[in-house]
Design a protein around this motif. Structure first.
Motif, short mmCIF file in Angstrom:
data_model
loop_
_atom_site.label_atom_id
_atom_site.label_comp_id
_atom_site.label_asym_id
_atom_site.label_seq_id
_atom_site.Cartn_x
_atom_site.Cartn_y
_atom_site.Cartn_z
N GLY B 91 57.76 41.77 42.16
CA GLY B 91 57.25 42.70 41.17
C GLY B 91 56.93 42.04 39.84
O GLY B 91 56.11 42.53 39.07
N GLU B 92 57.60 40.92 39.58
CA GLU B 92 57.35 40.23 38.31
C GLU B 92 56.56 38.95 38.50
O GLU B 92 56.56 38.07 37.65
N THR B 93 55.92 38.85 39.66
CA THR B 93 55.13 37.66 39.95
C THR B 93 53.66 38.06 40.11
O THR B 93 53.36 39.11 40.66
N GLY B 94 52.79 37.21 39.58
CA GLY B 94 51.36 37.44 39.79
C GLY B 94 50.84 36.41 40.77
O GLY B 94 51.30 35.27 40.78
N TYR B 95 49.90 36.84 41.64
CA TYR B 95 49.37 35.92 42.63
C TYR B 95 47.87 35.77 42.48
O TYR B 95 47.17 36.74 42.24
N VAL B 96 47.40 34.55 42.63
CA VAL B 96 45.97 34.30 42.71
C VAL B 96 45.75 33.51 43.99
O VAL B 96 46.46 32.54 44.25
N PHE B 97 44.78 33.95 44.79
CA PHE B 97 44.60 33.34 46.10
C PHE B 97 43.41 32.39 46.10
O PHE B 97 42.60 32.37 45.19
N GLN B 98 43.34 31.64 47.20
CA GLN B 98 42.31 30.62 47.31
C GLN B 98 40.91 31.21 47.18
O GLN B 98 40.10 30.74 46.40
N ARG B 99 40.66 32.24 48.00
CA ARG B 99 39.43 33.00 47.77
C ARG B 99 39.87 34.27 47.07
O ARG B 99 40.94 34.77 47.33
N HIS B 100 39.06 34.80 46.22
CA HIS B 100 39.49 35.86 45.31
C HIS B 100 40.27 37.00 45.97
O HIS B 100 41.12 37.60 45.35
N ALA B 101 39.95 37.30 47.27
CA ALA B 101 40.66 38.37 47.99
C ALA B 101 40.54 39.71 47.28
O ALA B 101 41.47 40.51 47.26
N LEU B 102 39.38 39.97 46.69
CA LEU B 102 39.14 41.29 46.08
C LEU B 102 38.62 42.24 47.16
O LEU B 102 38.08 41.80 48.18
N VAL B 103 38.79 43.53 46.91
CA VAL B 103 38.20 44.54 47.80
C VAL B 103 36.75 44.70 47.34
O VAL B 103 36.49 45.24 46.26
N LYS B 104 35.82 44.24 48.16
CA LYS B 104 34.43 44.07 47.70
C LYS B 104 33.74 45.37 47.32
O LYS B 104 32.93 45.41 46.41
N ARG B 105 34.05 46.43 48.06
CA ARG B 105 33.31 47.67 47.84
C ARG B 105 33.91 48.54 46.75
O ARG B 105 33.45 49.65 46.54
N ARG B 106 34.94 48.04 46.07
CA ARG B 106 35.53 48.80 44.98
C ARG B 106 35.11 48.19 43.65
O ARG B 106 34.68 47.05 43.59
N THR B 107 35.27 48.99 42.61
CA THR B 107 34.88 48.48 41.30
C THR B 107 35.85 47.40 40.85
O THR B 107 36.96 47.28 41.36
N VAL B 108 35.39 46.65 39.85
CA VAL B 108 36.22 45.62 39.25
C VAL B 108 37.51 46.24 38.71
O VAL B 108 38.61 45.72 38.93
N LEU B 109 37.37 47.39 38.05
CA LEU B 109 38.55 48.04 37.48
C LEU B 109 39.55 48.45 38.57
O LEU B 109 40.75 48.24 38.43
N SER B 110 39.03 49.02 39.65
CA SER B 110 39.93 49.39 40.77
C SER B 110 40.68 48.17 41.27
O SER B 110 41.87 48.23 41.56
N ASN B 111 39.96 47.06 41.40
CA ASN B 111 40.59 45.85 41.91
C ASN B 111 41.71 45.37 40.99
O ASN B 111 42.74 44.90 41.45
N VAL B 112 41.49 45.48 39.69
CA VAL B 112 42.55 45.06 38.76
C VAL B 112 43.75 46.00 38.88
O VAL B 112 44.90 45.57 38.89
N LEU B 113 43.46 47.29 39.05
CA LEU B 113 44.54 48.27 39.20
C LEU B 113 45.39 47.99 40.44
O LEU B 113 46.58 48.32 40.48
N HIS B 114 44.80 47.34 41.44
CA HIS B 114 45.57 47.01 42.64
C HIS B 114 46.77 46.14 42.32
O HIS B 114 47.74 46.10 43.06
N GLY B 115 46.70 45.43 41.19
CA GLY B 115 47.84 44.62 40.76
C GLY B 115 49.05 45.47 40.43
O GLY B 115 50.17 44.96 40.31
#
Lengths: 267, 257
Positions: B91-115
């Motif tokens: 819960g207190e760790t942030g992850y960044v993956f090799q390929r961005h691993a974003l949900v492509k069909r969602r908005t940028v804001l939605s993707n950030v909220l996934h955090g």
């Protein structure tokens, strides 16, 4: 270098195993035997041709009496209502089944096949049989038709929604899991959005399919335009029958055109 | 953190994570072999090493994503073998993956909220449509930090590779992590975009004063954006040095022989 020898190409039928060969011959035998049993003989075709022509001539001109057209119109509306509401309920029912049976998504692990089996069952029982079952269970009329379309849609959408969910991109799913998202969070956040175009396309196909099958449901008393068609044929009112067939043709064509357009707008 | 955990608090002050004698096997092969590593609470550490050296396994071990066979892992002041510690640490760790691993069909804001999906009431973080106003504001803040606030309403698949990775960084930062873990965050980018992303990433992490543990194949990245370089080979640490003190050619030598 001078001595390099090129091997001969593989034999022409090297890829065909003895088993495939036997199966191929058996299939051919089956087709030939069936041809003799059930295909129309030239003699029957010759007899049937003029009879068909006579039937068509009795169907023309189609009955365009305004009162009759109004009744047909109402029946068409009822048919579309059956298709629409049946598809809606079917789609609502399909989501939980797809979620429960999709590989890699299901929370039920090895028991996912149970849900898959239910969906398969809904699909393998033909729509007219479902209609017979529901007419017996809840009586004649449109409600039986709606239930039939619902089962049909569950069989269709339940399967393809699950496949769409299975094909959803792996990386965002893993990312959300690493972030501490719940199973449901991963489903709603990553799986469904990625599967959405496929889900919408499937739903439109289901609607199109529902319109086509709701048209014939009336033949067994499950409401809709089919009921009028059956009555017309039973009473030898062929002009009326031809009007109904034309109406059905227009509705199904219109539906296909509309869903086609919507599908093309999907990105 | 509860006050009746004096030891944990002490450890937390000293280190973002502390690995002692950690061993890890996968498929009968020893991937980590008795490894000791301590990362300071505001330290940026680059992990380098040839393929199969155990870099990714080490990252996974730090957050308990890979079960270790020996040793102890302490992260953010908690021993990972303790009940509930893993969820708390993640819960207190942030992850960044090799390929961005974003949900492509969602908005940028939605993707950030996934955090924020680990939070209680997270069903509202599925998408920007449902999220509470405060959460949306937090996500916008994180986006502004990576310079992409103006792209919040765009769909994620409209971004370039570098922008997508910056959004992925924002998604990691919105969690207000004390430890950020990144597995080859620039491997999918061209060199120029990779440098841009890495320098931004490193700068933000330094500004926030949190720990960063990242793997890379790029020696220049390791030297430029980390305080400390740790080289792994065959599941052991073969070099551990502050970045400015690394001798020319020393890192390359890790990959030879």
């Amino acid at each position: 270098m001078a001595e390099r020898r090129i091997p001969a190409p593989p034999g022409r039928f090297a890829g065909l195993s003895p088993l495939s060969f036997v199966l191929l011959v058996a299939a051919a035998a089956l087709v030939i035997a069936s041809l003799g049993d059930v295909s129309p003989s030239p003699q029957r075709l010759a007899e049937g041709g003029p009879r068909m022509a006579r039937l068509v001539s009795r169907m023309l001109p189609p009955d365009l009496d305004p009162a009759f057209l109004a009744r047909i119109g109402l029946r068409i509306v009822e048919t579309l209502q059956i298709a629409l509401i049946g598809t809606l309920f079917g789609v609502i029912l399909s989501f939980p089944f797809a979620y429960a049976s999709a590989r890699g998504v299901t929370p039920f692990g090895p028991f996912a096949f149970l849900f898959k089996a239910v969906v398969s069952f809904a699909r393998t029982v033909p729509d007219l049989v479902w209609a017979l079952i529901f007419v017996s269970a809840i009586g004649l009329g449109a409600v039986a038709g709606t239930m039939t379309i619902m089962m049909d849609t569950l069989g269709f959408c339940g399967r393809f929604y699950a496949e769409a969910m299975e094909d959803a991109e792996e990386e965002p799913r893993e990312a959300l899991t690493a972030f501490g998202a719940s199973r449901f969070g991963v489903l709603m956040g990553a799986v469904i959005p990625d599967a959405m175009p496929s889900i919408i396309a499937t739903t439109l196909f289901a609607l199109e399919k529902a319109v086509r099958s709701s048209v014939v449901l009336g033949l067994v008393g499950a409401g809709g335009i089919g009921q009028e068609l059956k009555t017309a044929f039973d009473l030898f009112q062929y002009e009326k029958a031809s009007t109904i067939i034309l109406a059905i043709f227009i509705v199904v064509l219109g539906m296909e055109w509309a869903t086609d357009r919507m599908r093309r707008r999907l990105r | 953190m509860a006050l009746d955990e004096p030891r944990a608090v002490a450890a937390e002050a000293a280190a973002a994570c502390r690995l002692t004698g950690v061993a890890l096997s996968r498929g009968g092969r020893r991937v980590l072999d008795g490894l000791d590593l301590t990362v300071g609470s505001a330290e940026r550490v680059a992990l380098i090493g040839p393929n199969g050296a155990g870099k990714t396994s080490l990252l996974n071990a730090v957050v308990g994503l890979a079960p270790i066979t020996a040793g102890t892992v302490e992260a953010l002041g908690r021993n990972l073998s303790a009940a509930g510690a893993r969820a708390a640490v993640r819960g207190e760790t942030g992850y960044v993956f090799q390929r961005h691993a974003l949900v492509k069909r969602r908005t940028v804001l939605s993707n950030v909220l996934h955090g924020l999906l680990h939070r209680p009431g997270a069903w509202r973080a599925w998408s920007a449509m449902l999220a509470p106003e405060a959460w949306r504001a937090e996500a916008m803040e994180a986006l502004a930090e990576v310079g992409l606030a103006d792209r919040a309403a765009d769909r994620a698949d409209r971004l370039s590779g570098g922008q997508a990775q910056r959004v992925a960084i924002a998604r990691a930062l919105v969690r207000s992590p004390r430890l950020v873990i990144a597995d080859e965050p620039t491997a999918s980018l061209d060199p120029a975009a990779g440098r841009e992303v890495m320098s931004l990433f490193s700068r933000i992490v330094a500004k926030r004063g949190v720990a960063l543990l990242f793997t890379t194949h790029d020696m220049a990245d390791a030297l430029a954006y980390a305080d400390r370089v740790v080289a792994l080979k065959g599941g052991r640490i073969v070099l551990d040095r502050r970045a400015p003190e690394v001798m020319p050619g020393e890192l390359e030598a890790v990959f030879d022989g």
